[in-house]
Motif scaffolding. Sequence first.
Motif, mmCIF file in Angstrom:
data_model
loop_
_atom_site.group_PDB
_atom_site.id
_atom_site.type_symbol
_atom_site.label_atom_id
_atom_site.label_comp_id
_atom_site.label_asym_id
_atom_site.label_seq_id
_atom_site.Cartn_x
_atom_site.Cartn_y
_atom_site.Cartn_z
ATOM 1 N N PRO A 98 0.813 -1.215 0.000
ATOM 2 C CA PRO A 98 0.000 0.000 0.000
ATOM 3 C C PRO A 98 0.852 1.272 0.000
ATOM 4 N N ASP A 99 1.901 1.307 0.819
ATOM 5 C CA ASP A 99 2.775 2.483 0.813
ATOM 6 C C ASP A 99 3.541 2.601 -0.498
ATOM 7 N N THR A 100 3.964 1.472 -1.057
ATOM 8 C CA THR A 100 4.685 1.490 -2.331
ATOM 9 C C THR A 100 3.839 2.137 -3.420
ATOM 10 N N VAL A 101 2.566 1.775 -3.465
ATOM 11 C CA VAL A 101 1.653 2.339 -4.458
ATOM 12 C C VAL A 101 1.347 3.806 -4.156
ATOM 13 N N LYS A 102 1.043 4.074 -2.901
ATOM 14 C CA LYS A 102 0.629 5.425 -2.511
ATOM 15 C C LYS A 102 1.749 6.438 -2.715
ATOM 16 N N MET A 103 2.968 6.079 -2.327
ATOM 17 C CA MET A 103 4.062 7.044 -2.380
ATOM 18 C C MET A 103 4.567 7.287 -3.788
ATOM 19 N N GLN A 104 4.282 6.354 -4.711
ATOM 20 C CA GLN A 104 4.728 6.554 -6.089
ATOM 21 C C GLN A 104 3.559 6.826 -7.041
ATOM 22 N N TRP A 105 2.348 6.899 -6.482
ATOM 23 C CA TRP A 105 1.158 7.266 -7.238
ATOM 24 C C TRP A 105 0.901 6.332 -8.415
ATOM 25 N N THR A 106 1.231 5.062 -8.266
ATOM 26 C CA THR A 106 0.992 4.121 -9.356
ATOM 27 C C THR A 106 0.970 2.690 -8.844
ATOM 28 N N THR A 107 0.156 1.870 -9.483
ATOM 29 C CA THR A 107 0.217 0.428 -9.240
ATOM 30 C C THR A 107 1.092 -0.255 -10.283
ATOM 31 N N GLY A 108 1.593 0.515 -11.241
ATOM 32 C CA GLY A 108 2.431 -0.033 -12.301
ATOM 33 C C GLY A 108 3.887 -0.095 -11.877
ATOM 34 N N LEU A 109 4.277 -1.162 -11.224
ATOM 35 C CA LEU A 109 5.646 -1.294 -10.747
ATOM 36 C C LEU A 109 6.506 -1.891 -11.851
ATOM 37 N N SER A 110 7.494 -1.114 -12.292
ATOM 38 C CA SER A 110 8.349 -1.567 -13.370
ATOM 39 C C SER A 110 9.706 -0.893 -13.247
ATOM 40 N N LYS A 111 10.521 -1.001 -14.256
ATOM 41 C CA LYS A 111 11.880 -0.479 -14.239
ATOM 42 C C LYS A 111 11.894 0.991 -13.839
ATOM 43 N N CYS A 136 0.006 -5.893 -7.655
ATOM 44 C CA CYS A 136 0.132 -5.505 -6.245
ATOM 45 C C CYS A 136 -1.239 -5.211 -5.633
ATOM 46 N N LEU A 137 -2.301 -5.737 -6.238
ATOM 47 C CA LEU A 137 -3.658 -5.448 -5.782
ATOM 48 C C LEU A 137 -4.429 -6.678 -5.305
ATOM 49 N N VAL A 138 -4.339 -7.785 -6.017
ATOM 50 C CA VAL A 138 -5.232 -8.917 -5.760
ATOM 51 C C VAL A 138 -4.718 -9.837 -4.664
ATOM 52 N N GLY A 139 -3.426 -10.124 -4.646
ATOM 53 C CA GLY A 139 -2.879 -11.083 -3.688
ATOM 54 C C GLY A 139 -2.756 -12.465 -4.290
ATOM 55 N N GLY A 140 -2.366 -13.424 -3.458
ATOM 56 C CA GLY A 140 -2.062 -14.756 -3.952
ATOM 57 C C GLY A 140 -3.218 -15.726 -3.825
ATOM 58 N N SER A 141 -2.963 -16.939 -4.272
ATOM 59 C CA SER A 141 -3.984 -17.978 -4.262
ATOM 60 C C SER A 141 -4.230 -18.515 -2.853
ATOM 61 N N SER A 142 -5.371 -19.158 -2.702
ATOM 62 C CA SER A 142 -5.755 -19.788 -1.442
ATOM 63 C C SER A 142 -6.429 -21.123 -1.768
ATOM 64 N N ALA A 143 -6.768 -21.863 -0.731
ATOM 65 C CA ALA A 143 -7.488 -23.108 -0.959
ATOM 66 C C ALA A 143 -8.812 -22.840 -1.668
ATOM 67 N N ALA A 144 -9.444 -21.711 -1.335
ATOM 68 C CA ALA A 144 -10.723 -21.369 -1.967
ATOM 69 C C ALA A 144 -10.544 -21.078 -3.454
ATOM 70 N N SER A 145 -9.510 -20.315 -3.811
ATOM 71 C CA SER A 145 -9.310 -20.011 -5.229
ATOM 72 C C SER A 145 -8.834 -21.237 -6.003
ATOM 73 N N ASN A 146 -8.193 -22.181 -5.316
ATOM 74 C CA ASN A 146 -7.760 -23.425 -5.968
ATOM 75 C C ASN A 146 -8.894 -24.433 -6.162
ATOM 76 N N ALA A 147 -10.042 -24.175 -5.540
ATOM 77 C CA ALA A 147 -11.149 -25.138 -5.614
ATOM 78 C C ALA A 147 -11.578 -25.383 -7.052
ATOM 79 N N ARG A 148 -11.370 -24.425 -7.924
ATOM 80 C CA ARG A 148 -11.784 -24.579 -9.332
ATOM 81 C C ARG A 148 -11.029 -25.705 -10.031
ATOM 82 N N TYR A 149 -9.879 -26.101 -9.488
ATOM 83 C CA TYR A 149 -9.101 -27.170 -10.116
ATOM 84 C C TYR A 149 -9.585 -28.562 -9.706
#
Length: 271
Positions: A98-111, A136-149
């Motif tokens: 959150p601070d990384t995005v807020k302090m640089q005014w972007t969610t586009g983290l790149s070079k 940097c917005l959604v986060g990682g997988s969980s058992a719930a998101s893996n249920a589709r497999y």
Amino acid sequence: MHIRRSPEEIAANRARYEEHQRKGLDFAPKALPGFSPLPAPAIDAASIIHREVIPGGWYDAMKVKAGETLRISLDHGFSSLALIAWSAADPSERLNLPDTVKMQWTTGLSKGRVIFSDMGRVMFSITEDSSGAHDCLVGGSSAASNARYGDPMLRDTRDNFVKLALKIGLNRRDIPAMLTLFAPVRVDAEGRFFWNPTLLNGADYIDLRAEMDMTVGFSNCPHPLDPNPAYAPNPVTITRFNAGPVAADDLCRTATAEAVRGFENNALASL
């Protein structure tokens, strides 16, 4: 509990805020470069410290020292790799998206961008990046998101990071929000997340230069928005190497007023 502050303390805080504001308004951000070229340039063999491959579904942690660079590369096909980090000196200081995005005014983290800790210090500089396709917005997988497999035994990033934290003497409360590399998540006009595969280029890579000593954790599992109906993460290569001296006009250190202040905080912490 309400804390009463003296007029002198209030005046000092206001002066400090106005000075930061002035610096920000007076500072003209540097234009960032385009994406890094493909294929990835070779790393001098003499500078390589360690190289490992994280299999699909697995996780790992490594110690990284300031001045070293991590090249994370898709040498074996597409995969999304989640990343978290803690200061080696004090793990209560951790990656803060959150601070990384807020302090640089972007969610586009790149070079040219940097990644901050929750203490306002810079943890990583992004010195090379071939895609900009990082989430940097959604986060990682969980058992719930893996249920589709359809297989409850498949590994997910949430559980991977809980196991990783326990193995290094931390717990689930110490796990920060994660950055997922090579996950082309974007937001549409209605504010909904969507997966944009056109941002990916095949054998993509990113170079993260460490700006402090850290413990870095990785999880190689499918992103929750990955449209592939199969659970098929490919191995991801991580190469740790000495980055060499940093130039005085280094883009990551000078691109924005926020980055300049972050590196000033790094310098103060080392005194």
